[in-house]
Design a protein around this motif. Structure first.
Motif, PDB file in Angstrom:
ATOM      1  N   GLN A   1       4.273   5.675   2.487  1.00 19.74           N
ATOM      2  CA  GLN A   1       4.468   6.904   2.351  1.00 19.74           C
ATOM      3  C   GLN A   1       4.592   7.599   3.902  1.00 19.74           C
ATOM      4  O   GLN A   1       5.158   8.194   4.299  1.00 19.74           O
ATOM      5  N   GLU A   2       3.248   7.275   4.544  1.00 20.12           N
ATOM      6  CA  GLU A   2       3.373   7.534   6.030  1.00 20.12           C
ATOM      7  C   GLU A   2       4.378   6.709   6.808  1.00 20.12           C
ATOM      8  O   GLU A   2       4.810   7.525   7.823  1.00 20.12           O
TER       9      GLU A   2
ATOM     10  N   ASN B   1       0.815  -1.025  -0.094  1.00 18.14           N
ATOM     11  CA  ASN B   1      -0.099   0.205   0.005  1.00 18.14           C
ATOM     12  C   ASN B   1       0.852   1.371  -0.085  1.00 18.14           C
ATOM     13  O   ASN B   1       1.554   1.611   0.974  1.00 18.14           O
ATOM     14  N   ASP B   2       0.878   2.083  -1.188  1.00 19.02           N
ATOM     15  CA  ASP B   2       1.753   3.104  -1.199  1.00 19.02           C
ATOM     16  C   ASP B   2       1.438   4.256  -0.162  1.00 19.02           C
ATOM     17  O   ASP B   2       2.255   4.969   0.194  1.00 19.02           O
ATOM     18  N   SER B   3       0.288   4.630   0.354  1.00 15.17           N
ATOM     19  CA  SER B   3      -0.031   5.647   1.072  1.00 15.17           C
ATOM     20  C   SER B   3       0.449   5.090   2.529  1.00 15.17           C
ATOM     21  O   SER B   3       1.033   6.084   3.262  1.00 15.17           O
ATOM     22  N   ASP B   4       0.388   3.735   2.681  1.00 17.63           N
ATOM     23  CA  ASP B   4       1.128   3.262   4.253  1.00 17.63           C
ATOM     24  C   ASP B   4       2.572   3.628   4.041  1.00 17.63           C
ATOM     25  O   ASP B   4       3.266   3.880   4.958  1.00 17.63           O
TER      26      ASP B   4
END
Length: 90
Positions: A56-57, A51-54
């Motif tokens: 990035q976080e 998951n790219d958003s995870d």
């Protein structure tokens, strides 16, 4: 997303790296890069998160965070070039 993690403590394990990043999402793989002759850590590794958003976080939260007295360097891994000039071909 493939994440580069630099300035790792010498004794960190792949399991510890996976645990650290799993606070931000599902970790597919966690690898600590070792010297092929001595087996010692080279002080960096890679974490793969689907998951790219995870991912990035995790990068934003962990870049600069101290782990065993060392400030981690965390960013998106750059792809390796096929014609890497550091490799010697015989």
């Amino acid at each position: 997303m493939n994440i580069y993690v630099g300035n790792l403590p010498w004794g960190v394990t792949e399991e510890a790296l996976k645990t650290l990043f799993s606070e931000y999402g599902t970790v597919d793989t966690a690898r600590v890069i070792t010297d092929r002759n001595s087996g010692r850590s080279k002080g960096f590794g890679f974490v793969e998160m689907s998951n790219d958003s995870d991912a990035q976080e995790a990068i934003e939260a962990l870049n600069g965070k101290e782990m065993d007295g060392r400030a981690l360097r965390v960013n998106e891994a750059r792809p390796t070039a096929d014609n890497d000039s550091r490799r010697r071909r015989y």
